[in-house]
Design an enzyme around this catalytic site. Structure first.
Site, PDB file in Angstrom:
ATOM      1  N   ARG A  32      -9.056 -11.611  -4.166  1.00 54.14           N
ATOM      2  CA  ARG A  32      -9.038 -10.135  -4.400  1.00 54.14           C
ATOM      3  C   ARG A  32      -9.316  -9.891  -5.835  1.00 54.14           C
ATOM      4  O   ARG A  32      -9.188  -8.648  -6.275  1.00 54.14           O
ATOM      5  CB  ARG A  32      -7.673  -9.514  -4.016  1.00 54.14           C
ATOM      6  CG  ARG A  32      -7.310  -9.602  -2.485  1.00 54.14           C
ATOM      7  CD  ARG A  32      -6.339  -8.846  -2.101  1.00 54.14           C
ATOM      8  NE  ARG A  32      -5.753  -9.149  -0.839  1.00 54.14           N
ATOM      9  CZ  ARG A  32      -6.233  -8.461   0.342  1.00 54.14           C
ATOM     10  NH1 ARG A  32      -7.013  -7.622   0.309  1.00 54.14           N
ATOM     11  NH2 ARG A  32      -5.851  -8.989   1.620  1.00 54.14           N
TER      12      ARG A  32
ATOM     13  N   ASN B 109     -12.666   3.921  -3.047  1.00 51.06           N
ATOM     14  CA  ASN B 109     -11.561   2.710  -2.864  1.00 51.06           C
ATOM     15  C   ASN B 109     -12.380   1.921  -1.841  1.00 51.06           C
ATOM     16  O   ASN B 109     -12.190   2.048  -0.570  1.00 51.06           O
ATOM     17  CB  ASN B 109     -10.289   3.103  -2.348  1.00 51.06           C
ATOM     18  CG  ASN B 109      -9.354   2.002  -2.142  1.00 51.06           C
ATOM     19  OD1 ASN B 109      -9.675   0.622  -2.027  1.00 51.06           O
ATOM     20  ND2 ASN B 109      -8.155   2.230  -2.023  1.00 51.06           N
TER      21      ASN B 109
ATOM     22  N   SER C 141      -2.976  -1.121  -4.550  1.00 50.32           N
ATOM     23  CA  SER C 141      -2.004  -2.056  -4.941  1.00 50.32           C
ATOM     24  C   SER C 141      -2.759  -2.790  -6.160  1.00 50.32           C
ATOM     25  O   SER C 141      -3.881  -2.623  -6.712  1.00 50.32           O
ATOM     26  CB  SER C 141      -2.135  -3.212  -3.735  1.00 50.32           C
ATOM     27  OG  SER C 141      -3.386  -4.035  -3.670  1.00 50.32           O
TER      28      SER C 141
ATOM     29  N   HIS D  65      -7.533   1.249  -6.496  1.00 53.90           N
ATOM     30  CA  HIS D  65      -7.068   0.650  -5.549  1.00 53.90           C
ATOM     31  C   HIS D  65      -5.368   0.908  -5.421  1.00 53.90           C
ATOM     32  O   HIS D  65      -5.122   1.072  -6.492  1.00 53.90           O
ATOM     33  CB  HIS D  65      -7.330  -0.944  -5.846  1.00 53.90           C
ATOM     34  CG  HIS D  65      -8.730  -1.354  -5.792  1.00 53.90           C
ATOM     35  ND1 HIS D  65      -9.336  -1.576  -4.625  1.00 53.90           N
ATOM     36  CD2 HIS D  65      -9.521  -1.632  -6.796  1.00 53.90           C
ATOM     37  CE1 HIS D  65     -10.606  -2.052  -4.645  1.00 53.90           C
ATOM     38  NE2 HIS D  65     -10.606  -1.870  -6.173  1.00 53.90           N
TER      39      HIS D  65
ATOM     40  N   TYR E 251       0.770  -1.189   0.050  1.00 55.30           N
ATOM     41  CA  TYR E 251       0.022  -0.039  -0.090  1.00 55.30           C
ATOM     42  C   TYR E 251       0.835   1.501  -0.174  1.00 55.30           C
ATOM     43  O   TYR E 251       0.453   2.304  -0.151  1.00 55.30           O
ATOM     44  CB  TYR E 251      -1.170  -0.009   1.094  1.00 55.30           C
ATOM     45  CG  TYR E 251      -1.781  -1.139   1.206  1.00 55.30           C
ATOM     46  CD1 TYR E 251      -2.854  -1.260   0.247  1.00 55.30           C
ATOM     47  CD2 TYR E 251      -1.747  -2.123   2.222  1.00 55.30           C
ATOM     48  CE1 TYR E 251      -3.703  -2.502   0.393  1.00 55.30           C
ATOM     49  CE2 TYR E 251      -2.472  -3.445   2.335  1.00 55.30           C
ATOM     50  CZ  TYR E 251      -3.567  -3.382   1.254  1.00 55.30           C
ATOM     51  OH  TYR E 251      -4.309  -4.542   1.098  1.00 55.30           O
TER      52      TYR E 251
END
Length: 149
Positions: free
Chosen positions: A112, A75, A103, A101, A26
């Site tokens: 994910r 997000n 990442s 996002h 992150y």
């Protein structure tokens, strides 16, 4: 004179820990620094930026329901993969949105890879760290202000 354009920035669970939570995924920017940079950019474009971050799904839904924004940048964080309720809230208010996002969710765990938002978003930005928020904001501003004369 037309009303000032407004963008709602929605940040989901655990994003309040940015800067110390898994910086390899992150980055080192805090959420406060990301939001302040976005507010500076928005102010320069004469656009209002409203922000909410919550770890509680219902608070995000309430903010979406009550906003008078012209555009949403979201997000959803972990809610990306679980929240039909937030998806329905955004669709219910019929405000265009960009999903962001920090990442690259597609380079992470398989759970994910699915988003309840991407198929309805104007666009999706992932994997570009804090810059992704700025790219989303600039795109939203361009859409709201239209082509230059």
């Amino acid at each position: 004179m037309s009303a000032k354009a407004k963008i709602l920035l929605v940040n989901g669970p655990n994003l309040n820990l940015l800067g110390r939570r898994e910086p390899g995924h992150y980055g080192h920017h805090t959420l406060d620094s990301i939001v302040q940079n976005m507010k500076n950019t928005a102010n320069s474009a004469d656009v209002e930026l409203e922000h909410i971050q919550s770890n509680a799904e219902h608070e995000l839904i309430d903010a979406i329901h009550s906003t008078d924004a012209n555009f949403i940048i979201i997000n959803p964080a972990a809610f990306t993969h679980t929240s039909v309720a937030i998806r329905d809230a955004i669709l219910g208010v019929a405000i265009p949105f960009i999903e962001v996002h920090l990442s690259n969710v597609h380079a992470r765990e398989p759970f994910r890879h699915h988003s309840y938002f991407s198929d309805k978003a104007v666009g999706v930005i992932c994997g570009l760290g804090a810059d992704g928020y700025q790219f989303a904001l600039k795109s939203a501003i361009n859409r709201l202000q239209g082509p230059s004369a």
